[in-house]
Design an enzyme around this catalytic site. Structure first.
Site, short mmCIF file in Angstrom:
data_model
loop_
_atom_site.label_atom_id
_atom_site.label_comp_id
_atom_site.label_asym_id
_atom_site.label_seq_id
_atom_site.Cartn_x
_atom_site.Cartn_y
_atom_site.Cartn_z
N TRP A 55 -2.44 -38.98 -28.01
CA TRP A 55 -2.72 -38.58 -29.39
C TRP A 55 -1.38 -38.27 -30.03
O TRP A 55 -0.76 -37.27 -29.72
CB TRP A 55 -3.63 -37.34 -29.44
CG TRP A 55 -5.08 -37.69 -29.23
CD1 TRP A 55 -5.77 -37.63 -28.06
CD2 TRP A 55 -5.98 -38.16 -30.23
NE1 TRP A 55 -7.05 -38.03 -28.25
CE2 TRP A 55 -7.22 -38.37 -29.58
CE3 TRP A 55 -5.89 -38.43 -31.58
CZ2 TRP A 55 -8.35 -38.83 -30.25
CZ3 TRP A 55 -7.01 -38.88 -32.26
CH2 TRP A 55 -8.23 -39.08 -31.59
N GLU A 66 36.29 -46.37 -61.71
CA GLU A 66 36.10 -45.41 -60.61
C GLU A 66 37.35 -44.53 -60.54
O GLU A 66 38.44 -45.03 -60.40
CB GLU A 66 35.88 -46.16 -59.28
CG GLU A 66 35.98 -45.31 -58.03
CD GLU A 66 35.08 -44.08 -58.04
OE1 GLU A 66 33.88 -44.20 -58.26
OE2 GLU A 66 35.62 -42.95 -57.82
N CYS A 101 27.50 -40.39 -46.90
CA CYS A 101 26.56 -39.94 -45.86
C CYS A 101 27.21 -39.98 -44.47
O CYS A 101 26.77 -39.28 -43.56
CB CYS A 101 25.33 -40.84 -45.83
SG CYS A 101 24.65 -41.22 -47.44
N ALA A 144 30.29 -44.78 -48.00
CA ALA A 144 29.12 -44.02 -47.53
C ALA A 144 29.50 -42.57 -47.32
O ALA A 144 29.97 -42.19 -46.24
CB ALA A 144 28.59 -44.63 -46.23
N ALA A 182 25.22 -46.19 -56.74
CA ALA A 182 24.41 -46.60 -57.88
C ALA A 182 25.15 -47.59 -58.76
O ALA A 182 24.62 -48.65 -59.12
CB ALA A 182 23.99 -45.37 -58.69
#
Ligand SMILES: Cc1cc2nc3c(=O)[nH]c(=O)nc-3n(C[C@H](O)[C@H](O)[C@H](O)COP(=O)(O)OP(=O)(O)OC[C@H]3O[C@@H](n4cnc5c(N)ncnc54)[C@H](O)[C@@H]3O)c2cc1C
Length: 457
Positions: A442, A37, A47, A45, A14
């Protein structure tokens, strides 16, 4: 005229998105940017940590999208690594920071605009606050490096206990399996992945057990046992599990201590209150973004706390564009998330049944079992789709998918339908791609929509 000064607290998704976007629109003679920081990295990352620990990603460098030198040299952002902001003085428009490498020397920095992007704090129960070695969170790259060093150490850990069955817990369980450890996953709720309804969580549990994971759901951890300063077991209300390494994935809460001290408004979810442009409500010149803020849920209309990288990047970008003199808004969230553990995939969007009920909706739920490809096509595997739709109107309220390869990203189709307030009637006729390697004739999403149409009538 002197340049305006932007101070950013938090150098990851951010904060640095905000800094980059502001810089794209205003050069250094017009806007000075200082970013604090407290860690060793910028724009990393988190993640990717499970895939780095599991060995899919070779080294931490690959997880850093922009390093401090790039920010300093290419973007003229004065990045102050290892500096922890300890106070925000709104009256004097200054922040106070401690230089963590130089005995805590204090620096003061003036600001005209402030971006608060301090992220989240991992939930750490008392039993996890231990001096014993071998217990790890996975919030930062430093955490990942420490865990990797332990896994490669002597004696080499053989048994892992992962505490917490949310997406970080299951991804870390996969990482441990990939490293050859035997793994127990302990989760307090009756089923893992409590971001989906319990019936879908039960499918996840069964599939995880089939992958060789020892899943202990409905079980609470009460303590740790240690031997010679190392963790040796996890004690639960259902017995003791031997452990050479313990990984914590117990969720996070917004990191708002500094913000609250400074008087920034905190919402009902515990996150900072911001408006559509990511301005902190009623505090001129102060912006907030990412895991420290709350968002609006577009289906329930309620404030929610959804700490995800996808939102942090977008919100930081919005703040930066606005600081740069442009115009951008963050339109809210619908709660879309995907995860994978050893090819089992889970996707969710919108409201779970309990959330839909809490928001006051009357709804129906339907579930269909199908396959990810045409049944006859090699590699076809089962997939379950669940839809939650408003009674009578048929408006889609939520969707969940549990299945194997290529199942989870189908949730994006459902997220778009949800975002656009589509009804299941409208969805049943959607022109979705079909060929045997990709779907049955489908598509499971269409089958689920058809079933929901029947149910709302
Ligand atoms: C293991 C793991 C896996 C994840 N997987 C996903 C995923 O698959 N998809 C997804 O969307 N999201 C995922 N996330 C979540 C995602 O990483 C976060 O939502 C995102 O990093 C939030 O960005 P942020 O900038 O708001 O906060 P953070 O990334 O937490 O950054 C905040 C920064 O502020 C710094 N800071 C805090 N306080 C101070 C202070 N006082 N002074 C100076 N600096 C300070 C911190 O050191 C930190 O670097 C994952 C997270 C983890 C831990």
């Amino acid at each position: 005229m002197a340049a305006e000064r932007l101070v950013v607290i938090g150098g990851d998704a951010a904060g640095m998105s905000a800094a980059s976007q502001a810089r794209r629109r205003r050069d250094a003679t017009d806007l000075e940017i200082v970013a604090f920081e407290r860690g060793h990295f910028t724009s990393y990352a988190a993640c990717g940590i499970p895939y780095w620990v599991g060995g899919l990603v070779e080294d931490e460098e690959q997880l850093i999208s922009r390093d401090p030198e790039t920010f300093r040299n290419k973007h003229q952002v004065d990045v102050r690594l290892r500096h922890e902001v300890t106070m925000i003085d709104l009256e004097r428009r200054e922040v106070v920071a401690r230089d963590l490498e130089n005995g805590g020397t204090e620096v003061r920095e003036r600001f005209d605009q402030l971006v608060y992007a301090a992220g989240a704090v991992p939930v750490t129960p008392d039993w996890a606050r231990t001096d014993a070695d071998g217990v790890f969170g996975v919030q930062t790259l430093d955490d990942g490096a420490a865990l990797l060093a332990w896994l490669d150490g002597d004696p080499r850990p053989q048994r892992a206990v992962v505490v917490g069955g949310g997406y970080i817990g299951v991804e870390m369980a996969e990482a441990m399996i990939q490293r050859g450890l035997s793994v127990s996953l302990v989760e307090r709720s009756p089923e893992p992945m409590s971001t989906v309804d319990p019936d879908m969580g039960a499918l996840v549990r069964k599939a995880l057990c089939g992958l060789g994971l020892d899943v202990r759901s409905g079980v609470s951890v009460t303590g740790l046992e240690t031997r010679d300063g190392r963790v040796s077991a996890v004690v639960t209300d259902d017995g003791t599990l031997p452990a050479d390494v313990v990984v914590l994935g117990l969720g996070v809460r917004p990191n708002t201590a500094l913000a609250a001290e400074a008087g920034l408004p905190i919402g009902p979810t515990g996150g900072i209150r911001v408006d559509l442009r990511m301005r902190v409500v009623d505090v001129p010149g102060v912006w907030a973004a990412g895991d420290c803020v709350e968002s609006v849920h577009r289906v329930s209309g309620q404030p929610v706390y959804v700490p995800l990288g996808t939102h942090a990047n977008k919100q930081g970008r919005v703040a930066g564009i606005n600081i740069g003199g442009g115009y951008a808004t963050f339109a809210g969230v619908v709660g879309t998330a995907v995860t994978r553990v050893c090819e089992l995939e889970v996707g969710r969007t919108g409201l779970r049944e309990d959330e839909a009920a809490a928001a006051g909706f009357e709804f129906v739920s339907v579930r269909v079992e199908s396959t990810n490809r045409a049944g006859y096509y090699p590699g076809a595997r089962p997939m379950t789709v669940k839809l939650i739709a408003e009674r009578r109107s048929g408006r889609l309220l939520g969707a969940q998918i549990v299945g194997w390869s290529e199942a989870a990203k189908r949730i994006d189709v459902l997220a778009v339908a949800l975002w656009n307030r589509m009804t299941v009637d409208e969805m049943a006729g959607l022109d979705l791609g079909y060929a045997p390697p990709y779907a049955p004739v489908w598509d499971p999403v269409l089958v689920a929509a058809r079933k929901a149409v029947d149910a709302i009538r």
